[in-house]
Design a protein around this motif. Structure first.
Motif, PDB file in Angstrom:
ATOM      1  N   ASP A  58      -5.907   5.093   4.318  1.00  0.00           N
ATOM      2  CA  ASP A  58      -5.158   3.880   3.983  1.00  0.00           C
ATOM      3  C   ASP A  58      -5.470   2.761   4.977  1.00  0.00           C
ATOM      4  O   ASP A  58      -5.750   1.629   4.597  1.00  0.00           O
ATOM      5  CB  ASP A  58      -3.648   4.164   3.994  1.00  0.00           C
ATOM      6  N   HIS A 102      -3.646   3.418  -6.319  1.00  0.00           N
ATOM      7  CA  HIS A 102      -4.897   3.427  -5.541  1.00  0.00           C
ATOM      8  C   HIS A 102      -5.354   4.864  -5.240  1.00  0.00           C
ATOM      9  O   HIS A 102      -6.474   5.070  -4.769  1.00  0.00           O
ATOM     10  CB  HIS A 102      -4.745   2.621  -4.235  1.00  0.00           C
ATOM     11  N   ASN A 112       0.828  -1.201   0.000  1.00  0.00           N
ATOM     12  CA  ASN A 112       0.000   0.000   0.000  1.00  0.00           C
ATOM     13  C   ASN A 112       0.871   1.262   0.000  1.00  0.00           C
ATOM     14  O   ASN A 112       0.562   2.248  -0.665  1.00  0.00           O
ATOM     15  CB  ASN A 112      -0.919   0.001   1.219  1.00  0.00           C
ATOM     16  N   HIS A 169      -8.241   7.944  -2.080  1.00  0.00           N
ATOM     17  CA  HIS A 169      -8.017   9.269  -1.485  1.00  0.00           C
ATOM     18  C   HIS A 169      -8.703  10.385  -2.280  1.00  0.00           C
ATOM     19  O   HIS A 169      -8.079  11.423  -2.562  1.00  0.00           O
ATOM     20  CB  HIS A 169      -6.512   9.566  -1.405  1.00  0.00           C
TER      21      HIS A 169
HETATM   22 FE   LIG Z   1      -2.673   5.673   0.250  1.00  0.00          FE
END
Ligand SMILES: [Fe+2]
Ligand code: FES
Length: 364
Positions: free
Chosen positions: A307, A170, A164, A175
C-alpha cells in the motif's frame, strides 16, 4: 457519478487522531511526533500518566522532544527551563528563584487519552470534544491475539491514505501476491449507514446487490492454500463489515462461520499536507498459536509495504498537481468519507470555500 478534485479541504482539528502506541512510551520516556503540521513532545511521567505539549520551547525554540523528564517536569535540552503538567514554566536556571518567570513561558497542552493500547490526541477546540472511537474487539483478552505494526510515515496526503484504507477495489491489482490476483474485481453495491452526527459511517456489501458474488472464502487456491488456511484457522466467511470514524480510523471485521473473527484497523493521522502517519493494528481470535503469529506479522507488514509503495507514488499527493478526479459506483465508501470530511472541514473553517466538490453518493 460524483466528482471531486485533488484539492483537498483544510485538515480538520476537531477529531481524535492516533498519535502513537502505549508501548512507545515507557516511564520517563519522551517522544517527538509531528502531527497536523506541528511538532509535539509526548512523554510518560514516572507515575505512568501521559502528557503531550507543543515541542517548540518558548525561550528560543529548541525542540523539547529532545529534552528529558525531571520528576513530573519536562526540561528543555538547551537552557534547562522546566515545564510542569499544565505547561507552566516552573524553573529558569539562569536566574534566581526570586526573579519573576515571564507569563508567556507556557506550553500549549494537548488533550490526550490512552485507551486500548493507543494514544489518542485532540488538537482542536476542547469545547467540541466527543468520545474516543472504541471497539470491544480492541480490548485485550486471553482468547485474542493483537498485533501493532510499527508506526510509519507515508509520503502522501491524508485523504489518499484514508481512501486507500477504505478502498478494497484496489486489492486484485495492488496485492496480487498477498491477497491474490484472483480476488474479486467486481465490487458489490454498498449499504452505508452514516452516523447522525456525521462523524462516521458503517458499511457492508448490500445483500441484494446485483453485482458480484458474496466473498465466502478468505483464502482461495489449491490444496496447499487450503492446508495453510486450516493451519491458520481461516474458514468460510460468514460476514464482513467496516466502520470509519473521523479523524482517520478504519475498522474492518471478518466474521468466520466457525465463530472466530479477525479485525484489521488502519489509523491515519496527518503529519503535514504531504505526510501521513499510518498505524496498523490487527486482532484475531482464529489460529491462536505461534505459526499464525508469524504469518500475521509477515502478512500485515507486506500488505502495508504494498500500500505504502503505490499510495506514496500517487500524483494527487502533490498539492501543485491540481486536476479533477472521476469517480464510479465502486467509490461509494470513499466518497462518503470525503463528504463527511468536507462537511466537518467547512464547519471548522466557517464557510471557507474549498475546491473539493463531492455530490453525495445516494442514487448513483
Ligand atoms: Fe491495500
Ligand atoms: S531554548 Fe529552551 S530553555 Fe532556551
Amino acid at each position: 457519478m460524483a466528482s471531486s478534485s485533488t484539492e483537498n479541504p483544510p485538515i480538520i482539528r476537531n477529531a481524535w487522531y492516533v498519535a502513537g502506541y502505549s508501548t512507545e512510551l515507557k516511564p520517563n520516556a519522551v517522544l517527538g511526533r509531528k502531527l497536523l503540521g506541528t511538532k509535539y513532545a509526548l512523554f510518560r511521567r514516572p507515575g505512568g500518566a501521559l502528557g503531550m505539549v507543543r515541542a517548540a520551547c518558548p525561550h528560543r525554540g529548541s525542540d523539547l522532544s529532545r529534552g528529558r523528564l525531571v520528576g513530573d517536569c519536562l526540561r528543555c535540552p538547551m537552557h534547562g527551563w522546566e515545564f510542569d503538567a499544565d505547561g507552566r514554566c516552573t524553573k529558569v536556571p539562569s536566574q534566581p528563584d526570586t526573579q519573576k518567570i515571564p507569563p508567556g513561558a507556557r506550553l500549549e497542552v494537548a488533550e490526550i487519552r490512552e485507551q486500548q493500547g493507543l494514544i489518542w490526541v485532540w488538537l482542536g477546540d476542547k469545547a467540541e470534544l466527543c468520545p474516543v472511537p472504541a471497539h470491544d474487539e480492541w480490548n485485550p483478552s486471553p482468547g485474542r491475539r493483537c498485533y501493532f505494526e510499527a508506526p510509519r510515515l507515508w509520503k502522501c496526503s491524508f485523504v489518499n491514505a484514508v481512501e486507500n484504507a477504505i478502498d478494497t477495489t484496489h486489492i486484485p491489482f495492488m496485492h496480487p501476491a498477498t491477497l491474490g490476483a484472483g480476488s474479486r474485481a467486481l465490487y458489490p453495491r454498498q449499504e452505508i449507514i452514516v452516523d447522525e452526527d456525521g462523524r462516521g459511517f458503517a458499511g457492508r456489501d448490500a445483500p441484494e446487490s446485483p453485482w458480484g458474488e458474496r466473498r465466502e472464502a478468505a483464502l482461495e487456491g489449491g490444496p496447499l492454500i487450503q492446508l495453510l488456511g486450516r493451519l491458520l484457522g481461516v474458514g468460510p466467511i460468514e460476514s464482513e463489515q467496516y466502520r470509519f470514524d473521523l479523524g482517520g480510523s478504519l475498522f474492518y471485521k471478518v466474521q468466520y462461520a466457525n465463530g472466530t473473527w479477525e479485525v484489521l484497523v488502519a489509523h491515519s493521522t496527518p503529519a503535514s499536507d504531504t505526510e501521513t502517519w499510518f498505524f496498523g493494528v490487527s486482532v484475531r481470535t482464529r489460529g491462536l498459536h505461534f505459526l499464525a503469529d508469524v504469518f500475521q506479522r509477515w502478512f500485515a507488514r507486506t500488505l502495508v509495504d504494498e500500500d505504502e509503495d503505490e499510495v506514496s507514488a500517487m500524483l494527487s499527493n502533490d498539492p501543485r498537481e491540481s486536476f479533477p478526479l472521476v469517480s464510479v459506483v465502486g467509490d461509494e465508501p470513499l466518497l462518503t468519507f470525503r463528504r463527511l470530511w468536507e462537511r466537518q472541514s467547512r464547519k471548522e473553517h466557517h464557510g471557507g470555500r474549498s475546491g473539493f466538490r463531492v455530490v453525495g453518493t445516494g442514487g448513483v
